[in-house]
Motif scaffolding. Structure first.
Motif, mmCIF file in Angstrom:
data_model
loop_
_atom_site.group_PDB
_atom_site.id
_atom_site.type_symbol
_atom_site.label_atom_id
_atom_site.label_comp_id
_atom_site.label_asym_id
_atom_site.label_seq_id
_atom_site.Cartn_x
_atom_site.Cartn_y
_atom_site.Cartn_z
ATOM 1 N N GLN A 114 -13.353 1.164 2.719
ATOM 2 C CA GLN A 114 -14.915 1.434 2.908
ATOM 3 C C GLN A 114 -15.189 2.967 2.306
ATOM 4 O O GLN A 114 -16.083 2.950 1.862
ATOM 5 C CB GLN A 114 -15.000 1.174 4.356
ATOM 6 N N LYS A 118 -23.668 -1.920 8.459
ATOM 7 C CA LYS A 118 -23.509 -2.988 7.603
ATOM 8 C C LYS A 118 -22.777 -4.074 8.356
ATOM 9 O O LYS A 118 -22.983 -5.143 8.401
ATOM 10 C CB LYS A 118 -22.499 -2.429 6.528
ATOM 11 N N LYS A 134 -30.427 -5.512 7.168
ATOM 12 C CA LYS A 134 -31.029 -6.235 5.783
ATOM 13 C C LYS A 134 -32.357 -5.482 5.518
ATOM 14 O O LYS A 134 -32.772 -4.739 6.118
ATOM 15 C CB LYS A 134 -31.351 -7.731 6.155
ATOM 16 N N ARG A 135 -32.481 -5.542 4.034
ATOM 17 C CA ARG A 135 -33.490 -5.020 3.535
ATOM 18 C C ARG A 135 -34.969 -5.822 4.096
ATOM 19 O O ARG A 135 -35.290 -6.738 4.686
ATOM 20 C CB ARG A 135 -33.666 -5.748 1.962
ATOM 21 N N ARG A 156 -25.463 -5.602 10.856
ATOM 22 C CA ARG A 156 -25.996 -6.240 9.676
ATOM 23 C C ARG A 156 -27.215 -6.126 9.035
ATOM 24 O O ARG A 156 -28.087 -6.978 9.025
ATOM 25 C CB ARG A 156 -25.617 -7.813 9.806
ATOM 26 N N LEU A 187 -28.036 6.000 4.511
ATOM 27 C CA LEU A 187 -27.373 4.670 4.215
ATOM 28 C C LEU A 187 -28.145 3.524 4.640
ATOM 29 O O LEU A 187 -28.331 2.543 3.826
ATOM 30 C CB LEU A 187 -25.939 4.454 5.186
ATOM 31 N N ALA A 188 -29.019 3.694 5.421
ATOM 32 C CA ALA A 188 -30.014 2.631 5.952
ATOM 33 C C ALA A 188 -30.865 2.634 4.975
ATOM 34 O O ALA A 188 -31.313 1.588 4.706
ATOM 35 C CB ALA A 188 -30.607 3.154 7.382
ATOM 36 N N LYS A 240 -26.763 8.274 -4.451
ATOM 37 C CA LYS A 240 -27.659 7.517 -3.447
ATOM 38 C C LYS A 240 -27.531 8.050 -2.027
ATOM 39 O O LYS A 240 -28.484 7.896 -1.090
ATOM 40 C CB LYS A 240 -27.292 6.093 -3.226
ATOM 41 N N TRP A 276 -21.182 3.015 8.440
ATOM 42 C CA TRP A 276 -21.094 1.834 7.608
ATOM 43 C C TRP A 276 -20.739 0.705 8.420
ATOM 44 O O TRP A 276 -21.226 -0.207 8.357
ATOM 45 C CB TRP A 276 -19.865 2.131 6.520
ATOM 46 N N HIS A 319 -30.572 3.144 1.713
ATOM 47 C CA HIS A 319 -29.815 2.405 0.665
ATOM 48 C C HIS A 319 -29.714 0.731 0.936
ATOM 49 O O HIS A 319 -30.026 0.091 -0.117
ATOM 50 C CB HIS A 319 -28.285 3.144 0.474
ATOM 51 N N LEU A 320 -29.746 0.542 2.124
ATOM 52 C CA LEU A 320 -29.677 -0.934 2.460
ATOM 53 C C LEU A 320 -31.018 -1.637 2.518
ATOM 54 O O LEU A 320 -30.992 -2.606 2.599
ATOM 55 C CB LEU A 320 -29.015 -1.004 3.896
#
Length: 333
Positions: free
Chosen positions: A286, A137, A143-144, A141, A164-165, A298, A133, A167-168
Motif C-alpha cells: 500500500q 479505501k 466512491k466517486r 470504501r 486522498l479523498a 496527486k 488509505w 483523489h478518490l
C-alpha cells in the motif's frame, strides 16, 4: 547506537536518550540507517500506557513508528531491497522503533522512497498515508461523488486524508480555525467550517462517511450530518469488539470494548450507520501505491516543523500541543 527510549509506562515524561547495541536481524528484516522519523500523536501517548492492551513492547523500548532512510544490511530472505536502497516505512505495532540511528524494518513493511521526496518529506508519509488509505479505501470504501467529513483538516492525518479523498473523487468537508482555511482549501476541501464560530453539525449535511479524528462528543454529533446507511471509521476510539477479536484478546477485553463502543453503535443503528474502529497496520504494498500518487503529484506531504534528533523530546512535546499544521518530523542526518 543512540535511541530515544522509555523504560516504563508513566503519565509523566519518562523519555530519555540511551546507547543501545546495533540491532540484529531476522531473515525477513532489514537494517535501515535512519535519516528522518515522522512523529504521530500515538507516539506521545504510548509511553503513558493507554495502548498497553493493544501494543506490546519489550521494555526498554524505542519510540517512533515512521522512518525514511537507507538500507545498510538485509536479512537472508530479503529479495525486494538491497544495501543502499532509499526506503520509507511504518513499523507501528511491530514492537520496534524509529527514533534512533538505526531501525529494524521488515521487508513487508517497506517501500522505495519516492524519488521526488527528500528523507524528511518521505518520513512524514507512512502512518498518515496508510491510516487514511485503510480507512477511506478499505473500510469506508469511498466512491466517486460521495461526501466524507474529515474533521481537524489541518493536522497530520487531515492534510493527507483530504488529498486522498479528493483523489478518490469524493467531496470533502472539514473543520479548522480561521488561520488554516486557506491551507485546507488548497488541498481540496470543499466545505470548510470554522469550528470556533460554528458547529459542524449545524452546517454540514448529506454525508456518506466520517473519519473520526477528534476526541469528545464529535462522533455522536457527526451522526446528524450522515445519510442513512453511511459509515463512521474512527481512529481515536472507542475501540470495538471487532478489534479485540482481531487481536486475540480475552473475553473480558471483548466485553469492555463492547461497553465502550456500545453507545455509538446503538445510535448509528437507528439510521443504518456502521461504526468501526481502525487500528492501522504496516503494509509496504500500500505504501508503494501511495508513493506513486506522490510521484505523480496527486498528493503532497504537508510538514509543519522539523526538529534535530537532539531535540526529539521537544518535538514530541510540540506535537502534543495539537497545533501543528501538517506533520512534525525529526531529522537524524
Amino acid at each position: 547506537m543512540k535511541a530515544l527510549t522509555f523504560t516504563r509506562y508513566a503519565k509523566a515524561n519518562n523519555l530519555a536518550f540511551a546507547d543501545l547495541p546495533r540491532p540484529s536481524l531476522k531473515p525477513d528484516e532489514m537494517l535501515v540507517e535512519v535519516h528522518a522519523a515522522g512523529l504521530n500523536p500515538v507516539d506521545t501517548m504510548i509511553p503513558k500506557g493507554p495502548f498497553k492492551p493493544f501494543l506490546r513492547f519489550q521494555l526498554p523500548a524505542t519510540l517512533g513508528s515512521d522512518v525514511a532512510g537507507v538500507v545498510v544490511e538485509v536479512g537472508s530472505r530479503v529479495t525486494r531491497f538491497k544495501k543502499g536502497d532509499a526506503v520509507f516505512a511504518s513499523v507501528f505495532d511491530l514492537g520496534t522503533g524509529t527514533l534512533a540511528d538505526f531501525a529494524v524494518v521488515p521487508e513487508s513493511a517497506a517501500a522505495l522512497k519516492p524519488a521526488n521526496l527528500d528523507f524528511v518529506q518521505a518520513a512524514s508519509v507512512p502512518m498518515v498515508g496508510l491510516t487514511t488509505w485503510q480507512a477511506l479505501k478499505e473500510r469506508a470504501r469511498l466512491k466517486r461523488g460521495q461526501k466524507v467529513f474529515i474533521p481537524a483538516g489541518s493536522g497530520g492525518i487531515g492534510t493527507f486524508a483530504i488529498q486522498l479523498a479528493k483523489h478518490l473523487g469524493a467531496k470533502v468537508g472539514t473543520t479548522v480555525s480561521a488561520g488554516s482555511v486557506e491551507l485546507v482549501r488548497s488541498l481540496g476541501a470543499d466545505e470548510v467550517v470554522d469550528y470556533k464560530k460554528q458547529q459542524f453539525e449545524d452546517v454540514l449535511q448529506g454525508y456518506d462517511a466520517v473519519l473520526g479524528t477528534v476526541r469528545g462528543d464529535a462522533l455522536m454529533k457527526s451522526l446528524r450530518i450522515l445519510k442513512p446507511n453511511s459509515s463512521i471509521v474512527s481512529l481515536i476510539g472507542p475501540p470495538d469488539v471487532a478489534i479485540a477479536r482481531a487481536r486475540g484478546m480475552n473475553f473480558f477485553m471483548k466485553f469492555v470494548f463492547g461497553l465502550l463502543s456500545g453507545k455509538i453503535i446503538r445510535a448509528g443503528r437507528k439510521t443504518g450507520t456502521a461504526y468501526s474502529f481502525l487500528f492501522v497496520h504496516p503494509d509496504g504494498g500500500q505504501l508503494a501505491e501511495i508513493g506513486e500518487l506522490i510521484k505523480t503529484g496527486k498528493i503532497r506531504p504537508v510538514i509543519d516543523k522539523v526538529f534535530p534528533f537532539a531535540e526529539a523530546k521537544e518535538a514530541l512535546a510540540y506535537l502534543e500541543k495539537g497545533r501543528a499544521k501538517g506533520k512534525v518530523v525529526v531529522r537524524m542526518k
